[in-house]
Design a protein around this motif. Structure first.
Motif, PDB file in Angstrom:
ATOM      1  N   TYR A 139      -5.124  -6.001  10.378  1.00  0.00           N
ATOM      2  CA  TYR A 139      -4.930  -6.813   9.177  1.00  0.00           C
ATOM      3  C   TYR A 139      -3.477  -7.249   9.033  1.00  0.00           C
ATOM      4  O   TYR A 139      -2.571  -6.551   9.485  1.00  0.00           O
ATOM      5  CB  TYR A 139      -5.334  -6.012   7.930  1.00  0.00           C
ATOM      6  CG  TYR A 139      -6.831  -5.906   7.773  1.00  0.00           C
ATOM      7  CD1 TYR A 139      -7.508  -6.744   6.908  1.00  0.00           C
ATOM      8  CD2 TYR A 139      -7.557  -4.999   8.527  1.00  0.00           C
ATOM      9  CE1 TYR A 139      -8.888  -6.669   6.779  1.00  0.00           C
ATOM     10  CE2 TYR A 139      -8.931  -4.911   8.405  1.00  0.00           C
ATOM     11  CZ  TYR A 139      -9.594  -5.755   7.542  1.00  0.00           C
ATOM     12  OH  TYR A 139     -10.946  -5.689   7.427  1.00  0.00           O
ATOM     13  N   ALA A 140      -3.255  -8.380   8.405  1.00  0.00           N
ATOM     14  CA  ALA A 140      -1.901  -8.927   8.285  1.00  0.00           C
ATOM     15  C   ALA A 140      -0.982  -8.009   7.486  1.00  0.00           C
ATOM     16  O   ALA A 140      -1.405  -7.401   6.513  1.00  0.00           O
ATOM     17  CB  ALA A 140      -1.951 -10.302   7.629  1.00  0.00           C
ATOM     18  N   TRP A 141       0.289  -7.937   7.887  1.00  0.00           N
ATOM     19  CA  TRP A 141       1.286  -7.155   7.154  1.00  0.00           C
ATOM     20  C   TRP A 141       1.557  -7.812   5.792  1.00  0.00           C
ATOM     21  O   TRP A 141       1.561  -7.166   4.772  1.00  0.00           O
ATOM     22  CB  TRP A 141       2.573  -7.046   7.973  1.00  0.00           C
ATOM     23  CG  TRP A 141       3.710  -6.452   7.193  1.00  0.00           C
ATOM     24  CD1 TRP A 141       3.915  -5.131   6.941  1.00  0.00           C
ATOM     25  CD2 TRP A 141       4.785  -7.148   6.546  1.00  0.00           C
ATOM     26  NE1 TRP A 141       5.057  -4.951   6.172  1.00  0.00           N
ATOM     27  CE2 TRP A 141       5.600  -6.178   5.912  1.00  0.00           C
ATOM     28  CE3 TRP A 141       5.139  -8.506   6.449  1.00  0.00           C
ATOM     29  CZ2 TRP A 141       6.752  -6.527   5.203  1.00  0.00           C
ATOM     30  CZ3 TRP A 141       6.282  -8.828   5.728  1.00  0.00           C
ATOM     31  CH2 TRP A 141       7.069  -7.855   5.111  1.00  0.00           C
ATOM     32  N   PRO A 154      -1.473  -3.916  10.028  1.00  0.00           N
ATOM     33  CA  PRO A 154      -1.580  -4.656  11.297  1.00  0.00           C
ATOM     34  C   PRO A 154      -2.031  -3.788  12.464  1.00  0.00           C
ATOM     35  O   PRO A 154      -2.636  -4.296  13.415  1.00  0.00           O
ATOM     36  CB  PRO A 154      -0.177  -5.215  11.541  1.00  0.00           C
ATOM     37  CG  PRO A 154       0.687  -4.713  10.466  1.00  0.00           C
ATOM     38  CD  PRO A 154      -0.118  -3.981   9.453  1.00  0.00           C
TER      39      PRO A 154
END
Lengths: 252, 234
Positions: free
Chosen positions: A246-248, A242
């Protein structure tokens, strides 16, 4: 314009109060049952929170699909790796005899493991797909120590919520919740397709998280830290992903 | 005559515009994600070492992808992915509210299901002929949809959107771990990705025809009706 009647005002008030109360209760339950992702703030927070909460309610114990030996990709793709530096080259020359995995944080017996110790630990294999967020994929057989076994050996504190894992690649670190950390398919992989895990694919030691995208399966694992407060690491978003946008949670 | 000038219910108007915003966000972010790997495969797996089913003639945002262009596009995947999945939630929740309340209130029966006489071959052929001749819709169509329009809307609501959501979910490693059949019946994860892309093309085609028809019928009067809910009798 018609005026609102007294009854309509009362009804509107009651609906608003019920809505606000419902949201407060939902937030409290979500926190209590660990349904909030560490990157759940910001403009994309609502979507991430819905995704992570829905997946944890639906798929806490589900198993990633496993494939037959004939489906193993003939030409897997190792993807790019930044230069690993002199220290890695030195370790590699010595057959990684000096490679150490450190386990610390909220555990009763913190310690280090050599590759030989990990290789002689209980092992599990699975033939699973690794999917890149870009869209490509391959299937391989992965063999390694279940992370759950290592966590059992060191004795995880009951209040632990996440496992943070770091790589030889200094700026790359990740974390996962206990549902994934204790998941039977989550491996500290040291073999691939029946041979030693090649350096290009993360050798000598790679985290293999089967129900999330490839970027959670970090290569060159050197350290595992058990915590009950994942937000105290880095910028408080759960992992390096993140911080790079980018998403965790990469289970989608 | 205040009653008679009501064209679209509040439910239809709010869900129409929420869907519009979510769909455009999904389209833009989805295309950005495709740019990182503009190759499509069939089956379970695919990567640059395997043969694609087809590829898009565009440069990629990853230099590992052999596109034949000496140019690498900027990487936009981070925010694109966050936006894509958040918009997907908006689309799905809006769709559930629309279909749920719409069924309860008889919206589909009243406004969208073609009547038996609508579906007679003669009527359908007449409607097709009117469309092919680009005849402007008559005044009765300010208040009611023609049969082709009804079938197109029903198709997009009950076939198009459910399929695009399904093929999207079939790419999720977590979702398919609980529901493996959703990807297995499609022939594999890469097949799901390819179908998701092709379905996007179908939805964009619907959007273009929808826009053309709205323009043809009178853009501002139709858009005003979808915002205020009211239409003017001509």
């Amino acid at each position: 314009m018609s005026k609102l009647t007294r009854r309509q005002w009362i009804a509107a008030g009651a609906v608003t109060a019920a809505g606000a109360g419902g949201l407060a209760v939902a937030a409290r339950l979500a926190r209590r049952y660990g349904l909030l992702p560490p990157d759940g703030g910001g403009i994309y927070g609502p979507g991430e929170t819905l995704t992570y909460a829905a997946q944890r309610l639906l798929t806490r114990h589900s198993m990633a699909r496993e494939f037959s030996r004939s489906q193993i990709s003939a030409k897997p793709l190792q993807n790019e790796v930044d230069p690993l530096g002199e220290e890695f080259a030195r370790l590699q020359k010595a057959g990684f005899a000096g490679w150490r995995l450190t386990v610390d944080g909220m555990v009763e017996r913190p310690g280090t493991f050599s590759l030989a110790e990990l290789r002689s630990s209980p092992r599990r294999s699975h033939i699973t797909m690794i999917q890149c967020e870009e869209g490509w994929s391959y299937i391989a057989e992965w063999t390694g120590v279940p992370l759950a076994h290592v966590l059992q050996v060191v004795g995880v504190a009951p209040q632990a919520t996440h496992v943070v894992y770091r790589s030889f690649q200094k700026d790359w670190w990740e974390s996962m919740d206990m549902a994934d950390a204790l998941h039977p398919q989550t491996l500290l992989a040291h073999e691939m397709n029946g041979g030693e895990l090649p350096v290009g694919f993360g050798g000598p030691l790679r985290m293999r998280v089967t129900r999330q995208l490839g970027y959670k399966s970090v290569k060159y694992i050197t350290r595992i830290t058990v915590t009950d407060n994942v937000k105290q690491f880095g910028k408080g978003l759960g992992s390096a992903a993140p911080e790079a946008g980018y998403a965790w949670f990469a289970g989608i | 005559m205040a009653e008679a000038s009501q064209r679209h219910s509040l439910l239809v108007r709010v869900t129409h515009w929420l869907t519009t915003v979510a769909f455009l966000a999904l389209l833009v972010s989805g295309l950005e994600i495709v740019v990182s790997h503009p190759r499509f495969y069939w089956g379970e797996v695919g990567n640059i070492n395997t043969r694609p089913l087809f590829h898009l003639p565009i440069p990629a945002s990853r230099h590992l992808v052999p596109t034949g262009y000496g140019y690498v596009m900027p990487d936009q995947n981070g925010w694109s992915r966050y936006l894509h999945f958040q918009s997907a939630w908006v689309l799905v929740l809006t769709g559930l509210v629309y279909v749920g309340i719409g069924m309860f209130r008889g919206h589909f029966r009243r406004d969208l299901f073609p009547t038996r006489s609508d579906l007679s071959g003669k009527r359908v052929m007449a409607s097709i002929r009117e469309h092919l001749r680009f005849q402007r819709p008559g005044p009765e169509e300010v208040w009611s949809y023609n049969v082709l329009q009804r079938l197109a809307y029903l198709g997009i609501i009950f076939v198009g959107f459910p399929l695009i959501v399904w093929t999207g979910l079939a790419m999720s490693p977590s979702f398919v771990s609980e529901f493996p059949a959703t990807v297995n019946v499609l022939g594999g994860q890469q097949s799901a990705r390819t179908l998701h892309f092709l379905l996007t093309g179908a939805l964009v085609l619907f959007l273009l025809v929808h826009l053309l028809m709205v323009i043809w019928a009178g853009f501002w009067s139709r858009v005003r009706a979808m915002i205020t809910g009211r239409a003017e009798a001509r």
